[in-house]
Write a protein that holds these residues in place. Structure first.
Motif, PDB file in Angstrom:
ATOM      1  N   ALA A 286       5.730  21.051 -30.622  1.00  0.00           N
ATOM      2  CA  ALA A 286       6.975  20.304 -30.431  1.00  0.00           C
ATOM      3  C   ALA A 286       7.813  20.334 -31.712  1.00  0.00           C
ATOM      4  CB  ALA A 286       6.666  18.858 -30.036  1.00  0.00           C
ATOM      5  N   MET A 287       7.162  20.187 -32.865  1.00  0.00           N
ATOM      6  CA  MET A 287       7.876  20.288 -34.140  1.00  0.00           C
ATOM      7  C   MET A 287       8.472  21.677 -34.308  1.00  0.00           C
ATOM      8  SD  MET A 287       5.172  18.482 -36.723  1.00  0.00           S
ATOM      9  CE  MET A 287       4.448  16.870 -36.404  1.00  0.00           C
ATOM     10  N   LEU A 288       7.661  22.687 -34.033  1.00  0.00           N
ATOM     11  CA  LEU A 288       8.100  24.071 -34.191  1.00  0.00           C
ATOM     12  C   LEU A 288       9.322  24.372 -33.337  1.00  0.00           C
ATOM     13  CD1 LEU A 288       7.341  27.003 -35.287  1.00  0.00           C
ATOM     14  CD2 LEU A 288       6.201  27.299 -33.084  1.00  0.00           C
ATOM     15  N   MET A 289       9.310  23.871 -32.087  1.00  0.00           N
ATOM     16  CA  MET A 289      10.371  24.200 -31.136  1.00  0.00           C
ATOM     17  C   MET A 289      11.532  23.210 -31.162  1.00  0.00           C
ATOM     18  SD  MET A 289       8.769  26.808 -30.024  1.00  0.00           S
ATOM     19  CE  MET A 289       9.911  27.365 -28.782  1.00  0.00           C
ATOM     20  N   ILE A 304       1.677  10.077 -35.667  1.00  0.00           N
ATOM     21  CA  ILE A 304       2.664  11.063 -36.113  1.00  0.00           C
ATOM     22  C   ILE A 304       3.967  10.884 -35.353  1.00  0.00           C
ATOM     23  CG2 ILE A 304       3.230  13.527 -36.169  1.00  0.00           C
ATOM     24  CD1 ILE A 304       0.312  14.124 -36.686  1.00  0.00           C
ATOM     25  N   VAL A 305       3.869  10.718 -34.029  1.00  0.00           N
ATOM     26  CA  VAL A 305       5.069  10.586 -33.198  1.00  0.00           C
ATOM     27  C   VAL A 305       5.881   9.362 -33.612  1.00  0.00           C
ATOM     28  CG1 VAL A 305       5.898  10.160 -30.845  1.00  0.00           C
ATOM     29  CG2 VAL A 305       4.094  11.837 -31.244  1.00  0.00           C
ATOM     30  N   LYS A 306       5.189   8.269 -33.900  1.00  0.00           N
ATOM     31  CA  LYS A 306       5.883   7.053 -34.320  1.00  0.00           C
ATOM     32  C   LYS A 306       6.483   7.217 -35.715  1.00  0.00           C
ATOM     33  CE  LYS A 306       5.238   2.073 -34.983  1.00  0.00           C
ATOM     34  NZ  LYS A 306       4.274   0.931 -34.915  1.00  0.00           N
ATOM     35  N   GLU A 307       5.698   7.740 -36.640  1.00  0.00           N
ATOM     36  CA  GLU A 307       6.159   7.893 -38.024  1.00  0.00           C
ATOM     37  C   GLU A 307       7.382   8.792 -38.112  1.00  0.00           C
ATOM     38  OE1 GLU A 307       4.490   9.805 -42.217  1.00  0.00           O
ATOM     39  OE2 GLU A 307       3.061   9.008 -40.763  1.00  0.00           O
ATOM     40  N   LYS A 338      15.543  12.430 -31.031  1.00  0.00           N
ATOM     41  CA  LYS A 338      14.097  12.572 -31.203  1.00  0.00           C
ATOM     42  C   LYS A 338      13.701  14.052 -31.291  1.00  0.00           C
ATOM     43  CE  LYS A 338      12.830   8.138 -29.092  1.00  0.00           C
ATOM     44  NZ  LYS A 338      12.182   7.534 -30.270  1.00  0.00           N
ATOM     45  N   SER A 339      14.397  14.886 -30.546  1.00  0.00           N
ATOM     46  CA  SER A 339      14.140  16.333 -30.614  1.00  0.00           C
ATOM     47  C   SER A 339      14.493  16.863 -32.005  1.00  0.00           C
ATOM     48  CB  SER A 339      14.960  17.060 -29.545  1.00  0.00           C
ATOM     49  OG  SER A 339      14.626  16.596 -28.251  1.00  0.00           O
ATOM     50  N   LEU A 340      15.600  16.387 -32.530  1.00  0.00           N
ATOM     51  CA  LEU A 340      16.023  16.782 -33.872  1.00  0.00           C
ATOM     52  C   LEU A 340      15.013  16.314 -34.916  1.00  0.00           C
ATOM     53  CD1 LEU A 340      18.377  18.171 -35.366  1.00  0.00           C
ATOM     54  CD2 LEU A 340      19.469  15.933 -35.546  1.00  0.00           C
ATOM     55  N   ASN A 341      14.510  15.106 -34.753  1.00  0.00           N
ATOM     56  CA  ASN A 341      13.497  14.581 -35.674  1.00  0.00           C
ATOM     57  C   ASN A 341      12.215  15.401 -35.627  1.00  0.00           C
ATOM     58  OD1 ASN A 341      15.191  12.504 -36.471  1.00  0.00           O
ATOM     59  ND2 ASN A 341      14.337  11.018 -35.038  1.00  0.00           N
ATOM     60  N   ALA A 345      10.406  17.193 -38.816  1.00  0.00           N
ATOM     61  CA  ALA A 345       9.036  16.841 -39.212  1.00  0.00           C
ATOM     62  C   ALA A 345       8.188  18.059 -39.540  1.00  0.00           C
ATOM     63  CB  ALA A 345       8.366  16.035 -38.097  1.00  0.00           C
ATOM     64  N   TYR A 346       8.614  19.216 -39.067  1.00  0.00           N
ATOM     65  CA  TYR A 346       7.817  20.429 -39.235  1.00  0.00           C
ATOM     66  C   TYR A 346       7.493  20.725 -40.698  1.00  0.00           C
ATOM     67  CZ  TYR A 346       6.441  25.338 -39.024  1.00  0.00           C
ATOM     68  OH  TYR A 346       5.763  26.513 -39.170  1.00  0.00           O
ATOM     69  N   LYS A 347       8.389  20.399 -41.606  1.00  0.00           N
ATOM     70  CA  LYS A 347       8.198  20.725 -43.022  1.00  0.00           C
ATOM     71  C   LYS A 347       6.884  20.168 -43.567  1.00  0.00           C
ATOM     72  CE  LYS A 347      13.126  21.022 -44.129  1.00  0.00           C
ATOM     73  NZ  LYS A 347      14.248  20.442 -44.922  1.00  0.00           N
TER      74      LYS A 347
END
Length: 366
Positions: A286-289, A304-307, A338-341, A345-347
């Protein structure tokens, strides 16, 4: 190709080491044969010795005999081909329990990679058997040259063991992120597209997702993967207008499917002990995409999802899920944020960082 296998292979391809795979085909028709194939990783053809031994996804005790047969075949092959390798990278207990004795007998090194801690991964195991299995897996951890876990939370899960060396490698896909802010788009306002690729089992909410989605034709659901104990939900799947089952897909096709979805989900049963420490591939995908994701509360992933504010957390029940879909449909801007977040988060969990950890490990073993 299995995502875990690809991560290992991708990392090894960055080193000067020679390597090959020994895998198992659980969808095989014939039992016991070992077929020599090739896998392509980073443009290189890598040998893959594939043990043909069928199993039932989520089959529990029905898989005990095939599992014992698999361990017997694997042990025999590793002994007969002992001059082909110096290190065994063993993923999970079934392989690790075979590999540890062979490594010590023939002076090889063992990298023990825990994707799922065995004693916590099966609800049907009796309490006494769980204690025995936990002790046996601790024994592998204590004797292995290195132990790999998939999240910091798993340190708590293996408390009581004494690893010689331990590293954390998150389940980030072996891909470089290419998604930018302008790439994050949602489908038509009146439709909500959901996608899941993986084991189609009740403990992963599949039997609840299908009836929830089919209630509203504004939702569309794409499913792919191996049928497990939720197979009854697929008996009339072709008759459900807004649900599509695509069978098993190669990993690249799975990522393509995610690329075109509005939201992903990895809703695991929190009553399953292993799920309390889960680090599903899907959260990192999800982070990657750049996709928001739905997870269940108290499953490890929810932290992770909450943070990162990259999705939604629900209780493990159909009503809560249905209510959430209604909320998301009416709050598209929130879904976009949320998609943008998720992409941002991927970094923290980038493949480049995880690969460097594995490459450094292999260099140290040399």
């Amino acid at each position: 190709m299995n995502a875990q296998l690809e991560r290992v292979g991708n990392s090894l391809s960055e080193t000067k080491n020679e390597y090959f795979f020994v895998t198992r085909n659980r969808d095989a028709v014939k039992k016991g044969n070992i077929i020599e194939k090739e896998l392509t990783i980073n443009g290189k053809n890598i040998k893959n010795y594939e043990i043909q031994l069928p199993a039932i996804i989520g089959g529990g005790f029905k898989n005990i005999v095939p599992m014992l047969e698999y361990k017997r075949i694997l042990s025999k092959w590793l002994k007969e081909n002992v001059n082909k390798y110096d290190v065994i990278h063993a993923i999970d207990y079934d392989v690790g329990s075979v590999a540890i004795n062979i490594c010590e007998k023939y002076n090889k090194k063992l990298v023990y990679h825990i994707a799922d801690f065995y004693a916590d991964s099966r609800l049907s195991i009796p309490i006494l058997a769980k204690k025995i299995l936990r002790k046996k897996e601790y024994n592998i951890i204590n004797r292995a040259s290195v132990t790999i876990i998939c999240s910091e939370d798993r340190l708590k899960q293996i408390e009581g063991s004494q690893p010689k060396k331990i590293i954390v490698v998150h389940n980030t896909p072996a891909r470089k992120q290419t998604v930018t802010k302008k790439d994050i788009k949602l489908n038509e306002k009146d439709n909500l597209l959901l996608t899941y690729v993986g084991g189609l089992e009740k403990k992963r909410f599949i039997d609840k997702v299908i009836p929830a989605v089919k209630e509203d034709t504004n939702y569309k659901l794409f499913l792919a993967g191996s049928l497990g104990d939720a197979r009854e939900s697929f008996n009339d799947i072709d008759e459900i207008e807004n649900v599509t089952y695509l069978g098993k897909l190669p990993y690249e096709k799975a990522l393509e499917l995610y690329e075109n979805t509005d939201i992903m989900f990895a809703i695991y049963d929190p009553n399953h002990p292993n799920h309390q420490y889960s680090a599903a591939n899907k959260v990192y995908e999800a982070m990657l995409m750049g996709k928001a994701i739905i997870v269940a509360a108290n499953t490890g992933m929810d932290k992770i999802v909450k943070e990162e504010n990259m999705g939604y957390i629900i209780d493990f029940n159909q009503q809560n899920f249905s209510e959430l879909l209604t909320h998301i449909s009416k709050n598209r801007e929130e879904l976009y944020e949320k998609s943008l977040n998720a992409a941002r988060a991927y970094k923290k969990y980038s493949w480049e960082e995880m690969k460097n950890r594995l490459v450094s490990l292999y260099e140290e073993l040399n």
